[in-house]
Design an enzyme around this catalytic site. Structure first.
Site, short mmCIF file in Angstrom:
data_model
loop_
_atom_site.label_atom_id
_atom_site.label_comp_id
_atom_site.label_asym_id
_atom_site.label_seq_id
_atom_site.Cartn_x
_atom_site.Cartn_y
_atom_site.Cartn_z
N ASP A 183 33.01 43.72 -7.05
CA ASP A 183 33.78 43.99 -5.82
C ASP A 183 35.24 44.00 -6.23
O ASP A 183 35.78 42.98 -6.64
CB ASP A 183 33.48 42.87 -4.81
CG ASP A 183 34.39 42.91 -3.58
OD1 ASP A 183 35.31 43.76 -3.53
OD2 ASP A 183 34.17 42.09 -2.67
N TYR B 242 35.88 28.67 -5.11
CA TYR B 242 35.42 29.88 -4.44
C TYR B 242 36.23 31.10 -4.88
O TYR B 242 37.44 31.09 -4.81
CB TYR B 242 35.53 29.75 -2.91
CG TYR B 242 35.10 31.03 -2.25
CD1 TYR B 242 33.75 31.35 -2.17
CD2 TYR B 242 36.03 31.93 -1.77
CE1 TYR B 242 33.34 32.53 -1.60
CE2 TYR B 242 35.63 33.13 -1.20
CZ TYR B 242 34.28 33.42 -1.12
OH TYR B 242 33.87 34.60 -0.57
N LYS C 112 31.53 36.09 -3.47
CA LYS C 112 30.10 35.91 -3.66
C LYS C 112 29.64 36.57 -4.94
O LYS C 112 30.35 37.34 -5.57
CB LYS C 112 29.34 36.50 -2.47
CG LYS C 112 29.31 35.61 -1.27
CD LYS C 112 28.83 34.20 -1.57
CE LYS C 112 27.34 34.14 -1.88
NZ LYS C 112 26.91 32.74 -2.06
C1 F6R Z 1 31.25 36.72 2.17
C2 F6R Z 1 32.45 37.54 2.38
C3 F6R Z 1 33.14 37.45 3.68
C4 F6R Z 1 34.45 36.66 3.55
C5 F6R Z 1 35.14 36.53 4.92
C6 F6R Z 1 36.48 35.82 4.83
O1 F6R Z 1 30.72 36.95 0.92
O2 F6R Z 1 32.88 38.26 1.52
O3 F6R Z 1 32.32 36.92 4.68
O4 F6R Z 1 34.18 35.39 3.01
O5 F6R Z 1 35.39 37.80 5.47
O6 F6R Z 1 37.26 36.46 3.88
P1 F6R Z 1 38.75 36.05 3.52
O7 F6R Z 1 38.72 34.59 3.10
O8 F6R Z 1 39.09 36.96 2.40
O9 F6R Z 1 39.56 36.25 4.76
MG MG Z 2 34.71 41.53 -0.90
MG MG Z 3 30.06 41.84 -1.95
#
Ligand code: F6R
Ligand code: MG
Ligand code: MG
Length: 367
Positions: free
Chosen positions: A13, A230, A233
Site C-alpha cells: 500500500d 502500528y 495492516k
Molecule cells: C485499516 C485501515 C484503516 C485506517 C483508518 C484510520 O487497515 O487502513 O481502517 O486504520 O482509516 O486511518 P488513519 O490513522 O490513517 O487516519
Molecule cells: Mg492504506
Molecule cells: Mg490495505
C-alpha cells in the site's frame, strides 16, 4: 525436466484513493509500465498488475527462483515509483508500506508482502492468486485448512486417489520465529491447536504428499512485528495451484462461500467477515471494510499469465456477500465491545497506555 518457473506475488500500500479504500488508476498505470519495461529487458516472463482495496498487487512470472534480489528490487523500485505518483496526487498515506529508505536485497522485512513459489509447469497449470485487504496473514488459516484437510469441503480428499494421501503443512510461529511441519490427515488435531490461533500461527507452505508438489504459498510478513509499532495492516496474499492431484478450482474457492471472521477492519482493531468480491468490488467502504478477498485465476503457458478469471465476480458468491453484510450489521451493533473490537493486546491503535497513565492515581486497591 522442464525449466522451472517462479510465480511471485508482491504487494504494498503506497497511497490510498480515497482514504484507505482503493488505488488510484494513475498508480496502477505507473506499476504496469514498470512491469512492461521489466518484460522488455527480459527480467520477467510476464506480469499482471491489480489491486484489492488500497493495496497494489504485482503478479509476476520469471525464471530466477524465489527470494531473488533483482525481482525484489524491481518490486521495490516499482512501489517507489508509484509513491512518487501518490505524492503528486497527495493520495492518502503515500509510501505507507515502504518502511526503509533504501532497498537492501530482499523486500521481506521492508514493508511489502510476498508470496512466491517455484515449480515445473505441468501440462496444464491452473493457479489462483488470492489477495485480501483490511486483514492479516492468519486470515488464510481457515480456508487453507478447509481446502487441503477438510473432506466436507474437498471431495478429492475422499474420492481422488492422487489427493487421498493428504498434504504437508508448514506452520510459522510469528512471535517466536519458529516453524513446524505437520503431516495431515494424521496430525490434524495437533495442527488445529495452533492454526486456530491465527494471530500467532500462520500456514505458510503446503505440499502434496503423493507427488511432493508445492501446492500453496502465503505471505506471512507482519508490518507491526517488523516496525514494533502500528504502521498499517499486513493485508496478505496467497498462491494456490489447482487440479490434477491437487484440489480442484471449485474446491479451492469453496471456503470463501461462507465468510469467516478475521482480524482487521477499522483501524486494524476489529473482527469482521471476510467478504469475497471482484476486483471492481474491492473498495472497502463501510467502517473501512468489511475486509475483502479477491481471487484471480490464471492458466500458465510457458510462464505467460493467461487470464485473469475474476472468480468472486460470479453470482455464486452473491449469498456470501449478503451473509457478510448481515454479519457486519450484527457485529457493528457491538460498537467498542469485544469480540467485535479486538482484545487490548491485539489492537493496532490504542489509547490504553495514555489513559492508564492519566488515571493511574484513581485506581484504588480492592480488598
Ligand atoms: C485499516 C485501515 C484503516 C485506517 C483508518 C484510520 O487497515 O487502513 O481502517 O486504520 O482509516 O486511518 P488513519 O490513522 O490513517 O487516519
Ligand atoms: Mg492504506
Ligand atoms: Mg490495505
Amino acid at each position: 525436466m522442464a525449466e522451472k518457473i517462479t510465480l511471485s506475488v508482491i504487494k504494498a500500500d503506497v497511497g490510498g484513493f480515497v482514504g484507505h479504500s482503493s488505488v488510484h488508476p494513475a498508480l496502477l498505470a505507473r506499476a504496469a509500465s514498470c512491469m512492461a519495461q521489466a518484460k522488455e529487458n527480459g527480467l520477467l516472463v510476464d506480469a499482471h498488475v491489480t489491486h484489492v482495496g488500497d493495496d497494489i498487487n504485482l503478479v509476476m512470472t520469471h525464471r530466477r527462483g524465489v527470494d531473488d534480489d533483482s525481482i525484489h528490487k524491481l518490486s521495490w523500485d516499482t512501489f517507489v515509483s508509484c509513491t512518487e505518483e501518490a505524492r503528486r496526487l497527495k493520495l492518502y498515506g503515500a509510501g505507507q508500506d515502504l518502511l526503509a529508505d533504501a532497498f537492501s536485497g530482499n523486500v521481506k522485512g521492508m514493508g511489502p508482502g510476498v508470496a512466491e513459489m517455484e515449480f515445473a509447469e505441468r501440462t496444464s497449470e491452473p493457479v489462483i492468486v488470492f489477495m485480501a485487504d483490511k486483514t492479516s496473514p492468519g486470515a488464510w488459516n481457515l480456508p487453507l485448512y478447509k481446502i487441503f484437510a477438510d473432506p466436507f469441503n474437498t471431495a478429492g480428499l475422499v474420492i481422488d486417489p492422487r489427493v487421498h494421501a493428504g498434504f504437508r503443512f508448514e506452520v510459522l510461529d510469528l512471535r517466536d520465529h519458529k516453524r513446524i511441519i505437520f503431516n495431515c490427515p494424521e496430525e490434524l488435531y495437533d495442527m488445529l491447536v495452533f492454526i486456530g490461533a491465527p494471530g500467532r500461527y500462520c500456514i505458510r507452505t503446503i505440499w502434496a504428499r503423493e507427488s511432493g508438489m508445492i501446492a500453496a504459498a502465503s505471505s506471512t510478513q507482519r508490518l507491526s512485528h517488523i516496525a514494533g509499532k502500528y504502521v498499517g495492516k499486513d493485508d496478505p496474499v496467497l498462491i494456490v495451484r489447482c487440479q490434477s492431484g491437487l484440489p480442484a478450482v471449485g474446491e479451492v474457492l469453496e471456503p470463501f462461500s461462507r465468510p469467516h471472521l478475521v482480524a482487521g477492519w477499522m483501524r486494524g482493531s476489529h473482527h469482521g467477515p471476510l467478504m469475497p468480491c471482484s476486483v471492481e468490488g474491492a473498495t472497502p467502504s463501510r467502517f473501512d471494510g468489511p475486509p475483502r478477498v479477491v481471487g484471480l485465476g490464471f492458466q500458465l503457458a510457458q510462464g505467460k499469465l493467461i487470464g485473469p478469471q475474476d472468480f468472486f465476480a460470479d453470482v455464486a458468491f452473491d449469498r456470501a456477500r449478503q451473509l457478510a453484510n448481515e454479519v457486519a450489521d450484527y457485529l457493528r451493533s457491538m460498537g467498542p465491545f469485544e469480540p467485535h473490537r479486538l482484545p487490548l493486546e491485539d489492537m493496532e491503535y490504542t489509547t490504553l497506555p495514555e489513559v492508564t497513565k492519566r488515571l493511574a492515581g484513581r485506581f484504588e486497591d480492592v480488598k
